[in-house]
Design a protein around this motif. Structure first.
Motif: not given
Length: 217
Positions: A134-145, A170-175
């Motif tokens: 569920x979303x609460x178990x995901x990182x910010x980058x994972x939720x955006x994917x 910044x890393x997840x922004x680039x990805x």
């Protein structure tokens, strides 16, 4: 792919968009830049059918969405337009897989096919091991994917993204931007992105700069 002609929008006495003319080509990644209050998000919402202009025309693949009834517009939106928002807008009680497949189910796709397509997309986005989270178990980058996969589930003509990297490091922004580029190259998606990030915008095919409700470059 997307065309806006003489778009005007006001909220009370505040004129937010002023005779905007804009064209987005098929397969383009276009970023819209400008200071807060420039009208970027309002333009994105109108081009994406989430709001209506006071005057002007909006065409997506030649379809005049400004003339559609609310019910016809809802059907067109579900099948042809994808959205990615800054705060993901994932339903907290649903898993990544369920969040991804929801637009397909709303569009009338049978559950078996919706699950298959959602798994394919989440797998492509390296989330195969997070399907039941569920979303609460995901990182910010994972939720955006997951949000990106959800936007792609109905094979939309165009994807509108409003500050999609705003809550990412910044890393997840680039990805995320690399992901948009790879999706365009693989699936021929068209992306319209509102962002404050000059660096991310520089990786787009084209940048539109707004100021005080007008396009200045």
């Amino acid at each position: 792919m997307v065309e806006g002609v003489k778009i005007n929008k006001s909220f009370g006495d505040l004129r937010v968009l002023k005779d905007i003319d804009v064209t987005i080509g098929e397969g383009e990644i276009v970023s819209i830049l400008g200071a807060s209050g420039a009208g970027k998000t309002t333009l994105l919402q109108i081009l994406g059918s989430l709001d209506r202009p006071d005057s002007g025309e909006i065409l997506i693949k030649g379809n005049p969405i400004h003339k559609m009834s609310e019910s016809a517009l809802a059907r067109f939106r579900n099948k042809n337009i994808g959205f990615v928002f800054q705060f993901h807008q994932l339903l907290p009680e649903f898993t990544a897989l369920e969040n991804c497949m929801l637009p397909a189910l709303i569009g009338g796709v049978n559950k078996v096919d919706a699950i298959k397509k959602a798994k394919e997309l989440l797998g492509f986005l390296s989330l195969s091991d997070r399907l039941e989270h569920k979303p609460s178990e995901l990182s910010g980058g994972e939720k955006q994917r997951v949000a990106v996969a959800r936007a792609l589930i109905n094979n939309p003509l165009v994807i509108f993204a409003d500050e999609p990297s705003g809550n990412l490091d910044s890393k997840n922004q680039e990805e995320l931007m690399s992901l948009f580029i790879s999706l365009r190259d693989r699936f021929h998606q068209t992306f319209v992105i509102v962002t404050h990030d000059q660096h991310l915008a520089s990786r787009s095919d084209r940048t539109i700069m707004m100021r005080d409700g007008s396009i200045i470059s």
